[in-house]
Design a protein around this motif. Sequence first.
Motif, mmCIF file in Angstrom:
data_model
loop_
_atom_site.group_PDB
_atom_site.id
_atom_site.type_symbol
_atom_site.label_atom_id
_atom_site.label_comp_id
_atom_site.label_asym_id
_atom_site.label_seq_id
_atom_site.Cartn_x
_atom_site.Cartn_y
_atom_site.Cartn_z
ATOM 1 N N VAL A 194 -27.813 14.639 -54.692
ATOM 2 C CA VAL A 194 -27.531 15.706 -53.783
ATOM 3 C C VAL A 194 -26.395 14.731 -53.225
ATOM 4 O O VAL A 194 -25.325 15.203 -52.612
ATOM 5 C CB VAL A 194 -28.910 16.178 -53.210
ATOM 6 N N ARG A 195 -27.274 13.726 -52.824
ATOM 7 C CA ARG A 195 -25.605 13.039 -51.439
ATOM 8 C C ARG A 195 -24.933 12.329 -52.402
ATOM 9 O O ARG A 195 -23.884 12.150 -51.832
ATOM 10 C CB ARG A 195 -26.622 11.692 -50.422
ATOM 11 N N ASP A 196 -24.720 12.084 -53.682
ATOM 12 C CA ASP A 196 -23.761 11.432 -54.526
ATOM 13 C C ASP A 196 -22.330 13.145 -54.531
ATOM 14 O O ASP A 196 -21.752 12.571 -54.816
ATOM 15 C CB ASP A 196 -24.178 11.421 -55.470
ATOM 16 N N GLN A 197 -22.971 14.367 -54.877
ATOM 17 C CA GLN A 197 -21.948 15.023 -54.889
ATOM 18 C C GLN A 197 -21.518 15.963 -53.587
ATOM 19 O O GLN A 197 -20.278 16.381 -53.647
ATOM 20 C CB GLN A 197 -23.976 16.577 -55.087
ATOM 21 N N ARG A 198 -21.839 15.024 -52.291
ATOM 22 C CA ARG A 198 -21.354 15.717 -51.144
ATOM 23 C C ARG A 198 -19.998 14.840 -50.929
ATOM 24 O O ARG A 198 -19.055 16.092 -50.486
ATOM 25 C CB ARG A 198 -21.327 14.843 -50.039
ATOM 26 N N PHE A 249 -24.456 31.102 -51.551
ATOM 27 C CA PHE A 249 -23.039 30.283 -51.418
ATOM 28 C C PHE A 249 -23.398 29.141 -49.982
ATOM 29 O O PHE A 249 -23.809 29.203 -49.050
ATOM 30 C CB PHE A 249 -21.737 30.958 -50.521
ATOM 31 N N MET A 250 -23.072 27.946 -50.332
ATOM 32 C CA MET A 250 -23.429 26.907 -49.803
ATOM 33 C C MET A 250 -22.267 26.653 -48.497
ATOM 34 O O MET A 250 -21.300 26.741 -48.888
ATOM 35 C CB MET A 250 -23.479 25.440 -50.062
ATOM 36 N N TRP A 251 -22.332 26.374 -46.911
ATOM 37 C CA TRP A 251 -21.767 26.051 -45.992
ATOM 38 C C TRP A 251 -21.510 25.002 -45.560
ATOM 39 O O TRP A 251 -22.507 25.042 -44.218
ATOM 40 C CB TRP A 251 -21.003 27.223 -45.284
ATOM 41 N N GLY A 252 -21.878 23.582 -46.111
ATOM 42 C CA GLY A 252 -22.529 22.157 -45.585
ATOM 43 C C GLY A 252 -23.659 21.974 -45.741
ATOM 44 O O GLY A 252 -23.958 20.987 -45.208
ATOM 45 N N GLU A 253 -24.681 23.239 -45.654
ATOM 46 C CA GLU A 253 -25.947 22.758 -45.960
ATOM 47 C C GLU A 253 -26.282 21.477 -46.828
ATOM 48 O O GLU A 253 -25.463 21.877 -48.053
ATOM 49 C CB GLU A 253 -26.388 23.803 -45.856
ATOM 50 N N HIS A 254 -26.794 20.509 -46.718
ATOM 51 C CA HIS A 254 -26.672 19.289 -47.749
ATOM 52 C C HIS A 254 -25.327 18.523 -47.850
ATOM 53 O O HIS A 254 -25.756 17.748 -49.108
ATOM 54 C CB HIS A 254 -27.919 19.376 -48.760
ATOM 55 N N GLY A 255 -24.658 19.105 -47.304
ATOM 56 C CA GLY A 255 -23.231 18.576 -47.251
ATOM 57 C C GLY A 255 -22.945 18.877 -48.696
ATOM 58 O O GLY A 255 -21.810 18.004 -49.047
ATOM 59 N N LEU A 256 -23.201 19.726 -49.165
ATOM 60 C CA LEU A 256 -22.515 21.259 -49.762
ATOM 61 C C LEU A 256 -21.830 22.208 -49.880
ATOM 62 O O LEU A 256 -21.688 22.804 -48.612
ATOM 63 C CB LEU A 256 -23.664 21.161 -51.034
ATOM 64 N N ARG A 298 -23.327 20.039 -41.978
ATOM 65 C CA ARG A 298 -22.372 19.269 -42.156
ATOM 66 C C ARG A 298 -23.304 18.037 -43.033
ATOM 67 O O ARG A 298 -22.512 16.898 -42.930
ATOM 68 C CB ARG A 298 -21.725 17.894 -40.921
ATOM 69 N N GLY A 299 -24.613 18.398 -43.002
ATOM 70 C CA GLY A 299 -25.168 17.376 -43.662
ATOM 71 C C GLY A 299 -25.956 15.943 -43.449
ATOM 72 O O GLY A 299 -26.149 15.570 -44.246
ATOM 73 N N GLY A 308 -18.871 19.091 -53.148
ATOM 74 C CA GLY A 308 -19.165 18.334 -51.495
ATOM 75 C C GLY A 308 -18.348 18.701 -50.076
ATOM 76 O O GLY A 308 -16.780 19.446 -50.616
ATOM 77 N N ILE A 309 -18.443 18.638 -49.777
ATOM 78 C CA ILE A 309 -18.024 18.943 -47.958
ATOM 79 C C ILE A 309 -16.636 17.914 -48.115
ATOM 80 O O ILE A 309 -15.977 17.991 -47.190
ATOM 81 C CB ILE A 309 -18.604 19.223 -46.441
ATOM 82 N N ASP A 310 -17.307 16.983 -48.298
ATOM 83 C CA ASP A 310 -16.043 15.792 -48.965
ATOM 84 C C ASP A 310 -14.212 15.754 -49.571
ATOM 85 O O ASP A 310 -13.823 14.866 -48.967
ATOM 86 C CB ASP A 310 -16.317 14.025 -48.673
ATOM 87 N N PHE A 311 -14.906 16.501 -50.481
ATOM 88 C CA PHE A 311 -13.533 16.613 -51.363
ATOM 89 C C PHE A 311 -13.618 17.539 -51.988
ATOM 90 O O PHE A 311 -13.402 18.348 -53.291
ATOM 91 C CB PHE A 311 -14.053 15.813 -52.450
ATOM 92 N N SER A 312 -13.796 19.351 -50.947
ATOM 93 C CA SER A 312 -14.261 20.521 -51.635
ATOM 94 C C SER A 312 -12.882 21.551 -52.546
ATOM 95 O O SER A 312 -11.445 21.060 -52.194
ATOM 96 C CB SER A 312 -14.250 21.525 -50.406
#
Length: 522
Positions: free
Chosen positions: A257-261, A321-328, A243-244, A266-270
């Motif tokens: 990277v943290r802004d892209q979450r 594909f990212m699935w939560g790594e770095h919040g992405l 979950r980053g 990003g996992i907050d607004f996928s």
Amino acid sequence: MNWRLMVGMLLMNLVAGWAVAGWAVAETSGERVEAAKIPGVKPRNVVFILTDDHRYDAMGFMGHPFLETPHLDSLASNGVHLKNAFVTTSLCSPSRASILTGLYTHKHRVIDNNRPVPEGTTFFPQYLQQAGYRTGFIGKWHMGGGDDAPRPGFDHWISFRGQGNYLPPGPKYTLNVNGKRVKQKGYITDELTDYAVAWLETQKQAEKPFCLYLSHKAVHANFTPAERHAGRYASADLSFLPRGKEISDSNNAPRWVRDQRNSWHGIDFSYHSDKGLDHLYRRYCESVLAVDDSVGRVLAQLEKMGVLDSTLVIYMGDNGFMWGEHGLIDKRVSYEASIRVPMLMQCPELYRGGTVVDAVIGNIDIGPTILNAAGLQTPDDMDGASFLDLPNKPEMKWRDYFLYVYYWEKNFPQTPTQFALRGDRFKYITYYGLWDVDELYDLSNDPDETNNLIANPQFRSVAKAMENRLYEMLGEEGGMDIPMNQPKGGSQNKRWKQRGGAEAADFPAALVVDEPLNKEAQ
């Protein structure tokens, strides 16, 4: 005799002479290109299966908690697992162009998902045709989204425009079947497999070797499983997904990277929805199941034809594909889950089952490897190399570093232009036109890439050496000039206010000082 006719006859004799002398000659926009034949090599049948957004560990044999992929697992147990396979650019069209051309992204110039391959580009199947192969392309092309017309190098062609659709969006929606409009009947993964098996059936009595290029839409978003698989993982435990949380300014994680979450990726607004990571991941895994079924059906058809043991079968994903790594979520970035792909290879006549290759393989190596299986040498202009012999000759000389590039897209402005160098132990990442921190990771001790060592004095020499090597490689490969495209399409540039979207992330600790550095200002 007419002088034009004389010149034409001379050219025909010259080309015939090349063929006799051991050259495969392909024609591209009026120009002929050559691939020398390897003496004494009998051309093999080849099946290349490409999927979209299938990450490297989304398979049962990789220890996945619940995903069932018996046919992919069988490729590993009966063949070769190329465990460190990477793409030069983690994006659909650039990666597919690199597979077909053997070239880095900055050379083939397909730097985003909207650009067609430049006129005159040579694809490896063109060499196969000239060497006497029957070639078939079935599935997603996706280089130039509005055109699904047959491309050079293929005798048999079935495709669709752009990303295509899992299910026909309307009664008039069509595929391009050898230049004719034919309605899509049902679920696209199954339908493409139907076409693939039917084409293989026609090769039964063929005197020529064949190469099938089966290119799936799956498992690209919007993730849509086959009806028979929908809901299978609805109650699966997803506590293992990252979950980053470790990504922070104190660990020198880049600000971008943290802004892209809180973004489309990003996992907050996928994908700008409120569905959330868990919902999307379950649908993704359920969509993989039909791909595994497809692999099983193709292998069964080869066995039915009596050519399974002699056919080279290669399976890979076009990007990670990212699935939560770095919040992405999604791809594009230089982190392992984004650039690393599944790659499996089977040919019982060549390889012992259960073989594992540790060497770093690239998508630019696919063309040279298939040409090698066809008894053809790698053309001089290709950047990749053949790994056909690598499973049986692990001591053979291979690359020390792999070069990764990604060029900023206005469509997804949250991900900057970046260049990375991936070695056996360390990875170095640098950015272009961005006020932020570069990155250095010790992959052997930090495989999740959560502790950026770029500001650590103990690793300063490593970072500098890798920076130097990165730019050396870019220079050697002609990549010091950044290619650009005029933006096309909309921009997914929104943030969700409810989850802190109005605020920017803190700067990385390495960039923040406690007192002025310039003591000599007047």
